[in-house]
Design an enzyme around this catalytic site. Structure first.
Site, short mmCIF file in Angstrom:
data_model
loop_
_atom_site.label_atom_id
_atom_site.label_comp_id
_atom_site.label_asym_id
_atom_site.label_seq_id
_atom_site.Cartn_x
_atom_site.Cartn_y
_atom_site.Cartn_z
N VAL A 1 0.73 -1.52 -0.01
CA VAL A 1 -0.43 0.07 0.28
C VAL A 1 0.73 1.22 0.22
O VAL A 1 1.91 1.54 0.97
CB VAL A 1 -0.72 -0.03 1.31
CG1 VAL A 1 -1.88 0.95 2.00
CG2 VAL A 1 -1.88 -1.62 1.13
N LYS B 1 -3.52 0.63 -2.84
CA LYS B 1 -2.87 -0.51 -2.36
C LYS B 1 -2.97 -1.82 -4.13
O LYS B 1 -3.71 -1.84 -5.02
CB LYS B 1 -4.79 -1.40 -1.77
CG LYS B 1 -4.47 -3.11 -1.46
CD LYS B 1 -5.11 -3.60 -0.84
CE LYS B 1 -5.03 -4.89 -0.14
NZ LYS B 1 -6.12 -6.08 0.86
N ASP C 1 -11.28 -12.35 7.95
CA ASP C 1 -9.31 -11.88 8.50
C ASP C 1 -9.24 -10.46 9.27
O ASP C 1 -8.74 -9.58 9.55
CB ASP C 1 -9.03 -10.88 6.60
CG ASP C 1 -7.10 -11.38 7.24
OD1 ASP C 1 -6.83 -11.98 8.28
OD2 ASP C 1 -6.60 -10.89 6.40
P1 ADP Z 1 -2.78 -7.04 2.62
O1 ADP Z 1 -3.97 -7.35 1.77
O2 ADP Z 1 -2.05 -7.32 2.03
O3 ADP Z 1 -3.15 -7.65 3.88
P2 ADP Z 1 -3.78 -4.70 3.52
O4 ADP Z 1 -4.98 -4.22 2.58
O5 ADP Z 1 -3.86 -5.16 5.23
O6 ADP Z 1 -3.13 -5.28 2.46
O7 ADP Z 1 -2.68 -3.27 3.59
C1 ADP Z 1 -1.85 -4.15 4.02
C2 ADP Z 1 -1.03 -2.01 4.91
O8 ADP Z 1 -1.35 -1.26 5.29
C3 ADP Z 1 -2.25 -2.26 6.28
O9 ADP Z 1 -2.20 -2.97 7.28
C4 ADP Z 1 -2.10 -1.16 6.83
O10 ADP Z 1 -0.77 -0.50 7.66
C5 ADP Z 1 -2.19 -0.09 5.39
N1 ADP Z 1 -3.12 0.37 4.92
C6 ADP Z 1 -3.59 -0.44 3.92
N2 ADP Z 1 -4.72 0.46 3.57
C7 ADP Z 1 -4.49 1.28 3.79
C8 ADP Z 1 -5.68 3.23 3.88
N3 ADP Z 1 -6.62 3.09 3.13
N4 ADP Z 1 -4.46 4.46 4.97
C9 ADP Z 1 -3.55 3.64 5.82
N5 ADP Z 1 -2.70 2.51 5.92
C10 ADP Z 1 -3.30 2.11 4.56
MG MG Z 2 -3.72 -7.12 6.08
#
Ligand code: ADP
Ligand code: MG
EC number: 2.7.10.2
Length: 302
Positions: free
Chosen positions: A52, A72, A160
């Site tokens: 991200v 993402k 999750d």
């Molecule tokens: P994955 O599916 O790979 O686990 P996530 O959607 O959980 O991906 O995103 C990974 C990390 O990125 C999150 O744990 C957070 O720290 C950061 N993150 C994700 N989306 C956002 C957002 N909208 N704003 C700020 N940080 C974000």
């Molecule tokens: Mg995640």
């Protein structure tokens, strides 16, 4: 940012992502009106399925101010059906405790959503605000329950739910938290279940016994994960370990099935630990649903 010496890449033209260097601005065209721009050095998070970045939307209409967003990028190994499922789910959701979806870019496999500057809840609990008092944590527990009630009313199983997938929204009139990461989410069948096909990379410490043993998911398995998330919150970000040393999946399941549960975190309010225990009932349908959890917390803080 506008200094003129950046290299600009339109990522829809690239066969693979280049190694990040400073001054490398990535541009992803979204519509004829706007594009998203980010620097590869502004990575804000990395999970199992995606990386991200922080970036901003830029509009043709120069009067429209830039808007910060999170981008993402799904890992290239990810099959595109997963990407389309995640998008398809996110774009139907609209709730104050669910992260807001904005755009998606087909070719570059990325999802554009609102940017929450306080980041993920696990880090927030451990490092940013480890001294959060119980009433504020209870408020966050209600936010998550409200978001999850909305999802379960839509027939959606998150699969999750964990502090790492909750984001903290810091705004003028107080913080709130929002549920994110719909990478594993699935709609339930008419009986309320989803049967997973593969056991790869499962977040076992957050999973209910029936999810681990028979890959059977439901809103009640999300309720189990909600209980584990409460444990993370009230222990201020501690890893939810049943035993100090990581054991095999089989041993872990045996322990759960013989009734072992996570310990009560120090200073955890009684009603919260009681709620965790209810979420960890061995029989899925004996656990409270999210509507009941909202009621329990609401009554307690009234
Ligand atoms: P994955 O599916 O790979 O686990 P996530 O959607 O959980 O991906 O995103 C990974 C990390 O990125 C999150 O744990 C957070 O720290 C950061 N993150 C994700 N989306 C956002 C957002 N909208 N704003 C700020 N940080 C974000
Ligand atoms: Mg995640």
């Amino acid at each position: 940012n506008g200094t003129g010496d950046e290299e600009v890449f339109d990522i829809s033209d690239l066969p693979f992502l280049p190694f990040p260097r400073s001054n490398m601005l990535m541009v992803i065209p979204l519509t004829s009106e706007c594009r998203v721009i980010y620097n590869m050095e502004n990575m804000i998070g990395r999970g199992h399925y995606g990386t991200v970045y922080k970036g901003h939307l830029e509009f043709n209409d120069k009067d429209q101010p830039r808007e910060q967003v999170a981008i993402k990028m799904l890992n290239t190994m990810q099959v595109s059906t997963d990407f389309h499922r995640e998008i398809g789910i996110m774009r139907t959701l609209s709730h104050p405790n669910i992260v807001k979806f904005k755009y998606w870019a087909e070719k570059s496999h990325c999802i554009i959503m609102e940017y929450l500057q306080s980041g993920s809840f696990d880090i927030y609990l451990r490092f940013t605000a480890p001294n959060l008092n119980n009433p504020r944590l209870v408020g966050f527990a209600l936010d998550i329950a409200n978001g999850m009630k909305y999802l379960s009313d839509m027939g959606l199983i998150h699969r999750d739910l964990a502090a790492r997938n909750i984001l903290v929204d810091h705004n003028g009139d107080g913080d709130c938290v929002k549920i994110s990461d719909f990478g594993l989410a699935q709609f339930a069948n008419s009986d309320g279940y989803y049967f997973a096909k593969s056991k790869r990379d499962i977040p076992i410490k957050w999973y209910s016994p029936e999810a681990i043993s028979t890959c059977r998911f439901s809103s009640y398995s999300d309720v189990w994960s909600y209980g584990v998330t409460l444990f993370e919150m009230f222990s201020r970000g501690e890893e939810p370990n049943l035993v100090p040393i990581q054991t095999s999946q089989e041993d872990f399941l045996n322990r759960l099935q013989s009734g072992e549960r996570l310990n009560r975190p120090a200073n955890c309010p009684d009603f919260i630990y009681d709620l965790m225990q209810l979420c960890w009932h061995a029989t899925p349908r004996s656990r409270p649903n999210f509507a009941t959890i909202v009621d329990i917390i609401t009554k307690e803080i009234a």
